[in-house]
Design an enzyme around this catalytic site. Structure first.
Site: not given
Ligand code: CMP
Length: 143
Positions: A50, A116
């Site tokens: 990430y 994801h």
């Molecule tokens: P993902 O698709 O795995 O990509 C990035 C991740 O960050 C997302 O899914 C969420 O799990 C997390 N995420 C994105 N926005 C937020 C937020 N505002 N608060 C907490 N977690 C977040």
């Protein structure tokens, strides 16, 4: 041969026992599983995966969540894989996800969002390489 994307069944969905139902939806949507493993991520692996979100306020929480319990990365193949998989899982925040999508069915909120999905073909290949070596990917074969 189609395009590839990287799915992760996240710790919340694995812990809640949704793994089978989520994989069933993925397969029924026409995706082929090229590689899959259940793994408990290290902090450095989650931070690396990430890295693009390092400066976001939720980065620390996201990493802690992803290393809390095991998750299941899955390399998928299908024509138009990235876009079709993102349609299948729905919006990042399940409150905004369409009815019938994986996040609408199995996610709690924007952080604990069950799965994801890669956001581009280029990132899909990088993300697959984060979890799988080339020889772990199922090669096409004639039956
Ligand atoms: P993902 O698709 O795995 O990509 C990035 C991740 O960050 C997302 O899914 C969420 O799990 C997390 N995420 C994105 N926005 C937020 C937020 N505002 N608060 C907490 N977690 C977040």
């Amino acid at each position: 041969m189609g395009n590839k994307t990287l799915a992760i069944i996240k710790p919340d969905a694995v812990g809640n026992g949704y793994t089978g139902a989520i994989i069933d939806k993925i397969i029924k949507a026409g995706f082929k599983i090229k590689a899959m493993k259940m793994t408990h991520l290290t902090k450095s692996s989650a931070e690396g995966f990430y890295a693009v979100h390092t400066e976001r306020p939720f980065f620390g929480e996201l990493v802690e969540f992803m290393i809390s319990t095991p998750c299941i990365p899955i390399a998928l193949e299908k024509e138009n894989a990235v876009e079709d998989y993102r349609k299948l899982i729905g919006a990042t925040d399940p409150a905004n996800a369409a009815e019938g999508t994986i996040r609408k069915l199995f996610a709690k909120d924007i952080q604990f969002n069950a799965v994801h999905g890669s956001d581009s073909d280029e990132n899909a290949l990088k993300e697959i390489a984060h979890f799988f070596s080339t020889d772990e990917l199922l090669n096409n074969y004639s039956e």
